[in-house]
Design an enzyme around this catalytic site. Sequence first.
Site, PDB file in Angstrom:
ATOM      1  N   ASN A   9       0.862  -1.185   0.000  1.00  0.00           N
ATOM      2  CA  ASN A   9       0.000   0.000   0.000  1.00  0.00           C
ATOM      3  C   ASN A   9       0.897   1.232   0.000  1.00  0.00           C
ATOM      4  OD1 ASN A   9      -1.844   2.026   0.482  1.00  0.00           O
ATOM      5  ND2 ASN A   9      -2.242   1.445   2.613  1.00  0.00           N
ATOM      6  N   LYS A  11       0.041   4.294  -0.264  1.00  0.00           N
ATOM      7  CA  LYS A  11      -0.630   5.464   0.341  1.00  0.00           C
ATOM      8  C   LYS A  11      -0.446   6.697  -0.569  1.00  0.00           C
ATOM      9  CE  LYS A  11       0.270   3.425   4.800  1.00  0.00           C
ATOM     10  NZ  LYS A  11       0.252   3.579   6.241  1.00  0.00           N
ATOM     11  N   HIS A  97      -9.317   0.984   5.365  1.00  0.00           N
ATOM     12  CA  HIS A  97      -8.011   1.181   6.006  1.00  0.00           C
ATOM     13  C   HIS A  97      -8.208   2.111   7.212  1.00  0.00           C
ATOM     14  CE1 HIS A  97      -3.885   2.424   6.687  1.00  0.00           C
ATOM     15  NE2 HIS A  97      -3.515   1.373   5.979  1.00  0.00           N
ATOM     16  N   GLU A  99      -6.574   4.528   8.252  1.00  0.00           N
ATOM     17  CA  GLU A  99      -6.399   5.955   7.932  1.00  0.00           C
ATOM     18  C   GLU A  99      -7.680   6.526   7.340  1.00  0.00           C
ATOM     19  OE1 GLU A  99      -2.781   5.522   5.676  1.00  0.00           O
ATOM     20  OE2 GLU A  99      -1.747   4.976   7.529  1.00  0.00           O
ATOM     21  N   GLU A 169      -4.917  -5.147  11.000  1.00  0.00           N
ATOM     22  CA  GLU A 169      -3.896  -4.120  11.118  1.00  0.00           C
ATOM     23  C   GLU A 169      -4.079  -3.359  12.430  1.00  0.00           C
ATOM     24  OE1 GLU A 169      -2.214  -2.947   7.067  1.00  0.00           O
ATOM     25  OE2 GLU A 169      -3.934  -1.669   7.413  1.00  0.00           O
ATOM     26  N   GLY A 175       2.867   2.122  10.629  1.00  0.00           N
ATOM     27  CA  GLY A 175       3.810   3.221  10.400  1.00  0.00           C
ATOM     28  C   GLY A 175       4.580   3.622  11.643  1.00  0.00           C
ATOM     29  N   SER A 215       3.777  -2.325  10.215  1.00  0.00           N
ATOM     30  CA  SER A 215       5.245  -2.348  10.278  1.00  0.00           C
ATOM     31  C   SER A 215       5.848  -3.694   9.885  1.00  0.00           C
ATOM     32  CB  SER A 215       5.731  -1.906  11.668  1.00  0.00           C
ATOM     33  OG  SER A 215       5.344  -0.568  11.904  1.00  0.00           O
TER      34      SER A 215
HETATM   35  C1  PEP Z   1      -0.566   0.005   6.076  1.00  0.00           C
HETATM   36  O1  PEP Z   1      -0.597   1.127   5.645  1.00  0.00           O
HETATM   37  O2  PEP Z   1      -1.511  -0.759   5.824  1.00  0.00           O
HETATM   38  C2  PEP Z   1       0.578  -0.406   6.883  1.00  0.00           C
HETATM   39  C3  PEP Z   1       0.538  -1.572   7.458  1.00  0.00           C
HETATM   40  O3  PEP Z   1       1.639   0.461   6.972  1.00  0.00           O
HETATM   41  P1  PEP Z   1       3.112   0.136   7.586  1.00  0.00           P
HETATM   42  O4  PEP Z   1       3.562  -1.154   6.973  1.00  0.00           O
HETATM   43  O5  PEP Z   1       3.948   1.298   7.186  1.00  0.00           O
HETATM   44  O6  PEP Z   1       2.944   0.015   9.064  1.00  0.00           O
END
Ligand code: PEP
Length: 254
Positions: A9, A11, A97, A99, A169, A175, A215
Amino acid sequence: MLKPLIAGNWKMNTTVHQGVDLVIKLRELLKGADPDEVEVVLAPPFTSIHHISHIIADSHIRLCGQNLHWEKGGAYTGEVSADMLISVGCRYVIIGHSERRELFKETDEMVNKKVLAALKAGLRPIICVGETLDERELGKTISKVQLQIKKALSGLAGGALKDIAIAYEPIWAIGTGRTATPQMAEEVHNALRELLFELYDTDSVKSTRVIYGGSVKPDNIDSLMAQPNIDGALVGGASLKAEDFARIVKFRHL
Ligand code: PEP
């Protein structure tokens, strides 16, 4: 055994040129990867998808939208429909997601409408769920993610499950560099699968991938993928580095 799904992803990162460069590098690095072993999916910004679709045309990499609107078209400034995503080569779409839920106030009801619209149009949803740090510390993780999935799948017949992936998640891990331990993730994945078994027939549930995001990096992917209920990964930051993402795709079976 389900084929693992590794999705990147991007973003709101990369211009068209940066995205094209990244995919050219990735395509080279993944040349030897066996498409029967793992499914590789990329979710670039909408503005790059069409360009990238040409670059990956002869590869096994698949494209994914980062979001969609549930309506087919009309006066929805700034939104993108399922048919539009399909027209630029997407087969998948990320829905719900954290976000989108936190920053753009997407509700479970909106997530459900998006899931139904995506499936109707022929797109495979990757549905994201996850708890905040407060919710985890209060012991509410399982009830939160199970409720999110119940609502996201409302009105859906079991036959559709094979086209769906659920991404667990934890919001505190996205992040931040903090990853859920493989055991923490496995516990939640198992609880999500148990919920699916309550709602649907065994064959349908066995066809659904539950992937982990938060992450994910080259140094933790192998231990995450060693868990019996982790069927892949949704990768944010590390998907912007071709070498890191390629190593994640080529995770080692422990
Ligand atoms: C994500 O945006 O779905 C995500 C898991 O980001 P990151 O791997 O940077 O934590």
